[in-house]
Write an enzyme that holds these catalytic residues in place. Structure first.
Site, PDB file in Angstrom:
ATOM      1  N   ALA A  66       0.873  -1.175   0.000  1.00  8.81           N
ATOM      2  CA  ALA A  66       0.000   0.000   0.000  1.00  8.81           C
ATOM      3  C   ALA A  66       0.910   1.225   0.000  1.00  8.81           C
ATOM      4  O   ALA A  66       2.052   1.154   0.479  1.00  8.81           O
ATOM      5  CB  ALA A  66      -0.868  -0.011   1.249  1.00  8.81           C
ATOM      6  N   GLY A 112       0.429  -4.932   0.936  1.00 13.78           N
ATOM      7  CA  GLY A 112      -0.764  -4.964   0.083  1.00 13.78           C
ATOM      8  C   GLY A 112      -0.541  -5.656  -1.245  1.00 13.78           C
ATOM      9  O   GLY A 112      -1.485  -6.163  -1.852  1.00 13.78           O
ATOM     10  N   GLU A 115      -0.886  -9.239  -0.457  1.00 17.12           N
ATOM     11  CA  GLU A 115      -2.315  -9.427  -0.140  1.00 17.12           C
ATOM     12  C   GLU A 115      -3.157  -9.451  -1.417  1.00 17.12           C
ATOM     13  O   GLU A 115      -4.102 -10.229  -1.534  1.00 17.12           O
ATOM     14  CB  GLU A 115      -2.783  -8.325   0.813  1.00 17.12           C
ATOM     15  CG  GLU A 115      -2.186  -8.490   2.208  1.00 17.12           C
ATOM     16  CD  GLU A 115      -2.481  -7.326   3.133  1.00 17.12           C
ATOM     17  OE1 GLU A 115      -2.118  -6.175   2.784  1.00 17.12           O
ATOM     18  OE2 GLU A 115      -3.084  -7.544   4.198  1.00 17.12           O
ATOM     19  N   GLU A 135       4.413  -5.258   7.350  1.00 20.86           N
ATOM     20  CA  GLU A 135       3.669  -4.190   8.036  1.00 20.86           C
ATOM     21  C   GLU A 135       4.119  -3.946   9.474  1.00 20.86           C
ATOM     22  O   GLU A 135       4.165  -2.799   9.922  1.00 20.86           O
ATOM     23  CB  GLU A 135       2.162  -4.500   8.025  1.00 20.86           C
ATOM     24  CG  GLU A 135       1.491  -4.227   6.690  1.00 20.86           C
ATOM     25  CD  GLU A 135       1.524  -5.404   5.730  1.00 20.86           C
ATOM     26  OE1 GLU A 135       2.329  -6.344   5.943  1.00 20.86           O
ATOM     27  OE2 GLU A 135       0.745  -5.400   4.771  1.00 20.86           O
TER      28      GLU A 135
HETATM   29  N1  COA Z   1       4.601   3.081  -0.585  1.00 19.67           N
HETATM   30  C1  COA Z   1       4.996   4.242  -1.145  1.00 19.67           C
HETATM   31  N2  COA Z   1       6.096   4.349  -1.892  1.00 19.67           N
HETATM   32  C2  COA Z   1       6.832   3.248  -2.084  1.00 19.67           C
HETATM   33  C3  COA Z   1       6.475   2.005  -1.530  1.00 19.67           C
HETATM   34  C4  COA Z   1       5.307   1.955  -0.744  1.00 19.67           C
HETATM   35  N3  COA Z   1       4.872   0.811  -0.220  1.00 19.67           N
HETATM   36  N4  COA Z   1       7.426   1.096  -1.870  1.00 19.67           N
HETATM   37  C5  COA Z   1       8.325   1.749  -2.632  1.00 19.67           C
HETATM   38  N5  COA Z   1       7.967   3.052  -2.754  1.00 19.67           N
HETATM   39  C6  COA Z   1       8.673   4.115  -3.482  1.00 19.67           C
HETATM   40  C7  COA Z   1       9.900   4.608  -2.723  1.00 19.67           C
HETATM   41  O1  COA Z   1       9.515   5.569  -1.746  1.00 19.67           O
HETATM   42  C8  COA Z   1      10.705   5.194  -3.851  1.00 19.67           C
HETATM   43  O2  COA Z   1      10.155   6.441  -4.201  1.00 19.67           O
HETATM   44  P1  COA Z   1      11.132   7.720  -4.469  1.00 19.67           P
HETATM   45  O3  COA Z   1      12.010   7.293  -5.606  1.00 19.67           O
HETATM   46  O4  COA Z   1      10.184   8.814  -4.827  1.00 19.67           O
HETATM   47  O5  COA Z   1      11.882   7.923  -3.194  1.00 19.67           O
HETATM   48  C9  COA Z   1      10.434   4.247  -5.006  1.00 19.67           C
HETATM   49  O6  COA Z   1       9.215   3.599  -4.694  1.00 19.67           O
HETATM   50  C10 COA Z   1      11.502   3.198  -5.203  1.00 19.67           C
HETATM   51  O7  COA Z   1      11.659   2.491  -3.964  1.00 19.67           O
HETATM   52  P2  COA Z   1      13.079   2.324  -3.223  1.00 19.67           P
HETATM   53  O8  COA Z   1      12.802   2.099  -1.777  1.00 19.67           O
HETATM   54  O9  COA Z   1      13.991   3.424  -3.582  1.00 19.67           O
HETATM   55  O10 COA Z   1      13.606   0.980  -3.907  1.00 19.67           O
HETATM   56  P3  COA Z   1      14.633  -0.066  -3.284  1.00 19.67           P
HETATM   57  O11 COA Z   1      15.029  -0.963  -4.399  1.00 19.67           O
HETATM   58  O12 COA Z   1      15.720   0.632  -2.532  1.00 19.67           O
HETATM   59  O13 COA Z   1      13.785  -0.915  -2.210  1.00 19.67           O
HETATM   60  C11 COA Z   1      11.816  -2.100  -1.399  1.00 19.67           C
HETATM   61  C12 COA Z   1      12.712  -1.722  -2.617  1.00 19.67           C
HETATM   62  C13 COA Z   1      10.609  -2.808  -1.921  1.00 19.67           C
HETATM   63  C14 COA Z   1      12.611  -3.043  -0.477  1.00 19.67           C
HETATM   64  C15 COA Z   1      11.447  -0.814  -0.645  1.00 19.67           C
HETATM   65  O14 COA Z   1      10.902   0.116  -1.588  1.00 19.67           O
HETATM   66  C16 COA Z   1      10.433  -1.006   0.451  1.00 19.67           C
HETATM   67  O15 COA Z   1      10.774  -1.498   1.504  1.00 19.67           O
HETATM   68  N6  COA Z   1       9.165  -0.593   0.213  1.00 19.67           N
HETATM   69  C17 COA Z   1       8.118  -0.645   1.205  1.00 19.67           C
HETATM   70  C18 COA Z   1       7.638  -2.058   1.393  1.00 19.67           C
HETATM   71  C19 COA Z   1       6.572  -2.103   2.461  1.00 19.67           C
HETATM   72  O16 COA Z   1       6.845  -1.905   3.643  1.00 19.67           O
HETATM   73  N7  COA Z   1       5.344  -2.390   2.046  1.00 19.67           N
HETATM   74  C20 COA Z   1       4.237  -2.548   2.953  1.00 19.67           C
HETATM   75  C21 COA Z   1       3.450  -1.295   3.026  1.00 19.67           C
HETATM   76  S1  COA Z   1       2.127  -1.469   4.155  1.00 19.67           S
END
Ligand code: COA
Length: 260
Positions: A66, A112, A115, A135
Site C-alpha cells: 500500500a 498490500g 495481499e 507491516e
Molecule cells: N509506498 C509508497 N512508496 C513506495 C512504496 C510503498 N509501499 N514502496 C516503494 N515506494 C517508493 C519509494 O519511496 C521510492 O520512491 P522515491 O524514488 O520517490 O523515493 C520508489 O518507490 C523506489 O523504492 P526504493 O525504496 O527506492 O527501492 P529499493 O530498491 O531501494 O527498495 C523495497 C525496494 C521494496 C525493499 C522498498 O521500496 C520497500 O521497503 N518498500 C516498502 C515495502 C513495504 O513496507 N510495504 C508494505 C506497506 S504497508
C-alpha cells in the site's frame, strides 16, 4: 477506458491487467485501487474474457505494498476505514469474481502487494520475486486480508513467523510453502501465465464460476461449503455448457463451450 495507473489488454479471450506505477514500485494508492476495481469489473462483465492475468510493470516489482505516503498521517478511524474500503473494493472483490484471476508476481510482492496476489485465485512468480508482509516493521498490521489469507495458503505457523519477522521469502521458498504454484524466469513468466490461462479458457466458464464459488465457500464463516457445492453442481445441469460437454464426450469430440 484509459487509466492513469493501470494498463489493460485482451487477446484471444485472455485479459492482462498491469499495475503501472513503476517509479513507486507499483505501490497501491487510492487511485490505483479504484482503477483496479473498475478494470476488474469491466473485464469480468465481458463474457468474451475467459481469464484475467494480473501483473506489475517493470522488472522490479509486482506491488511494493500500500502507498505508505498516503496513510502515514491517518487517525484510528481513517486507518480502519482504509482497510474496510480497500478490502471490499478490491481484495474481496477479486477473490469473489467468477472469472479466474491469476497473479503473475514479477518482483516484490510486499504488504498490500502480497495481499492482492493472495486475493487472486492462484499465483505464479518469476525467479527474482520476493514476498512478505512487512507491516509490523511500520508499526501496523496487514489490513487487506493478509492475516486471513496467508495462514489459509501456507499454514498458521509459517504465516505467524512471516508476519512477526516482517521477513521476505524468495519465489522458490514461496513455491515450497504452496504460496505460488510455479516459478519461471522473468521472460517466461507471462508466457507461462498465458499458457495456463489458455488451458483454463478451453473449459466451461459456467462450471469454473461455480467451482470458484464452491472453493471460496470453504473459507467463509458460517457458510457450509458442501451445500454450496451441491447447489452449484445442480445448477450445472441447466447450462448449455453441460449439454455440450457431455455430448462432446459421448460423440468423442472436443467440446466447444458457449459459456452459457
Ligand atoms: N509506498 C509508497 N512508496 C513506495 C512504496 C510503498 N509501499 N514502496 C516503494 N515506494 C517508493 C519509494 O519511496 C521510492 O520512491 P522515491 O524514488 O520517490 O523515493 C520508489 O518507490 C523506489 O523504492 P526504493 O525504496 O527506492 O527501492 P529499493 O530498491 O531501494 O527498495 C523495497 C525496494 C521494496 C525493499 C522498498 O521500496 C520497500 O521497503 N518498500 C516498502 C515495502 C513495504 O513496507 N510495504 C508494505 C506497506 S504497508
Amino acid at each position: 477506458m484509459t487509466f492513469e495507473n493501470v494498463l489493460t489488454s485482451v487477446e484471444n479471450g485472455l485479459a492482462t491487467i498491469t499495475i503501472n506505477r513503476p517509479k513507486k514500485l507499483n505501490a497501491l494508492n487510492k487511485a490505483t485501487i479504484e482503477e483496479l476495481h473498475t478494470a476488474f469489473e469491466m473485464l469480468a462483465a465481458d463474457s468474451a474474457v475467459k481469464v484475467i492475468i494480473l501483473t506489475g510493470s517493470g522488472e522490479k516489482a509486482f506491488v511494493a505494498g500500500a502507498d505508505i505516503s498516503e496513510f502515514a498521517h491517518f487517525s484510528v478511524d481513517e486507518g480502519g476505514s482504509l482497510a474496510a474500503k480497500g478490502q471490499k473494493m478490491l481484495f474481496d472483490f477479486v477473490e469473489n469474481l467468477s472469472t479466474p484471476v491469476i497473479a503473475a508476481v514479477n518482483g516484490f510482492a510486499l504488504g498490500g502487494g502480497l495481499e492482492l496476489a493472495m486475493a487472486c485465485h492462484f499465483r505464479i512468480a518469476s525467479d527474482n520475486a520476493k514476498m512478505g508482509l512487512p507491516e509490523v516493521s511500520l508499526g501496523v498490521i496487514p489490513g487487506y486480508g493478509g492475516t486471513q489469507r496467508l495462514p489459509q495458503l501456507i499454514g498458521k505457523g509459517r504465516a505467524m513467523e512471516l508476519v512477526m519477522t516482517a521477513g521476505m521469502i524468495t519465489a522458490e521458498e514461496a513455491k515450497n510453502y504452496g504460496l505460488v504454484n510455479h516459478v519461471a524466469t522473468q521472460e517466461e513468466l507471462i508466457p507461462l501465465a498465458l499458457k495456463i490461462a489458455g488451458k483454463i479458457s478451453r473449459n466451461s466458464s459456467q462450471a469454473i464460476a461455480g467451482a470458484i464459488n464452491a472453493v471460496n465457500a470453504n473459507f467463509k464463516d458460517g457458510v457450509d461449503g458442501y451445500s454450496v457445492e451441491i447447489a452449484a453442481f445442480g445448477d450445472c445441469f441447466g447450462t448449455e455448457d453441460f449439454k455440450e460437454g457431455t455430448t462432446a464426450f459421448l460423440e468423442k469430440r472436443k467440446a466447444n463451450f458457449s459459456g452459457k
